[in-house]
Design an enzyme around this catalytic site. Structure first.
Site, PDB file in Angstrom:
ATOM      1  N   ALA A  60      30.259  42.994  45.378  1.00  0.00           N
ATOM      2  CA  ALA A  60      28.944  42.103  45.108  1.00  0.00           C
ATOM      3  C   ALA A  60      29.250  41.147  43.944  1.00  0.00           C
ATOM      4  CB  ALA A  60      27.958  42.840  44.587  1.00  0.00           C
ATOM      5  N   HIS A 100      31.957  37.969  37.399  1.00  0.00           N
ATOM      6  CA  HIS A 100      33.550  38.296  38.035  1.00  0.00           C
ATOM      7  C   HIS A 100      34.175  37.006  37.881  1.00  0.00           C
ATOM      8  CE1 HIS A 100      30.791  41.609  39.633  1.00  0.00           C
ATOM      9  NE2 HIS A 100      31.769  42.466  39.378  1.00  0.00           N
TER      10      HIS A 100
END
Ligand code: PAF
Length: 241
Positions: free
Chosen positions: A10, A15
């Protein structure tokens, strides 16, 4: 030399920042995507964890990953895993609300390190207690921390944010607001009726216990729920050395 960016998928801009940092550190960047059952408590529903594998591959590759790895459960845990204890710090704050969570995190990170054999690994400051425990436990892999990525209005990016309605999202902003005034954190958090406090504390970064008058490096940590969605955030208090 390999840099590992462990994730549960996800993927979002937070990230991306980890992967970009990893790419600055070395040419070979492995992004692992594994929703680790060991770190979910009995009351948490692992099935509800968002899974977006196709988008994850795109996001990771665009950010500079040279390999996106989706290990199977059997690859990570070929036999019944012996869990790594997260010690006393693992039982505080997040650990108090989510018993066994950090043992599950350390156990999976250990397996990822055993398999990938990275020389460096990148983690976000967003999960500060996780970062602290990993940095203190693993001494052979260099742990690199990346600051929390925020939305324009201060909300810390999290895979859980997708579960917030617009009204929830507005309420969640109380967390980043409170972090700006650590001495009044609890008072500020109490002004938002939709926010249910778990903890708000100023900790000593060295010991991860409540800061004292002599503490040098302090950090404010907050966790709570908005409409059943658990949110956490943290910020440096003052200027750290
Ligand atoms: O921060 C996460 O996404 C997870 O806790 C981690 C470090 C990938 C371990 O499963």
């Amino acid at each position: 030399m390999t840099v590992l960016v462990p994730t549960m998928g996800a993927l979002h801009k937070g990230h991306q920042a980890l992967i970009k940092r990893a790419r600055e550190l070395d040419k070979e960047v492995v992004v692992s995507i594994f929703v680790n059952p060991l770190q979910f408590t009995e009351t948490e529903d692992i099935e509800k964890y968002p899974r977006t594998p196709e988008a994850d591959i795109q996001i990771a590759t665009l950010a500079g990953a040279t390999q996106v790895w989706f290990p199977t459960y059997e690859e990570i845990y070929p036999s019944q895993p012996i869990q790594i204890s997260a010690g006393q710090v693992g039982e505080r704050y997040e650990g108090a609300s989510r018993p066994g969570h950090f043992a599950g995190v350390l156990t999976v990170v250990n397996r990822l390190f055993e398999i990938v054999k990275p020389n460096k690994a990148v983690f976000g400051e967003k999960d500060f207690q996780q970062l602290w425990l990993i940095s203190n436990h693993f001494k052979k892999v260099k742990i690199v921390a990346v600051p929390t990525v925020r939305e324009f209005d201060g909300l810390a990016l999290s895979s859980r944010n997708v579960r917030l309605t617009q009204a929830d999202r507005a309420a969640a902003l109380i967390i980043s607001k409170a972090l700006k005034e650590p001495s009044r954190m609890k008072e500020i958090l109490a002004t938002e009726p939709a926010f249910k406090l778990d903890y708000a504390e100023i900790i000593d970064e060295k010991t991860f216990s409540p800061a004292s008058a002599t503490t040098q490096n302090k950090r404010a940590i907050i966790a709570g729920w908005v409409n059943g969605v658990r949110l956490l955030d943290n910020a440096v208090v003052g200027t750290n050395s």
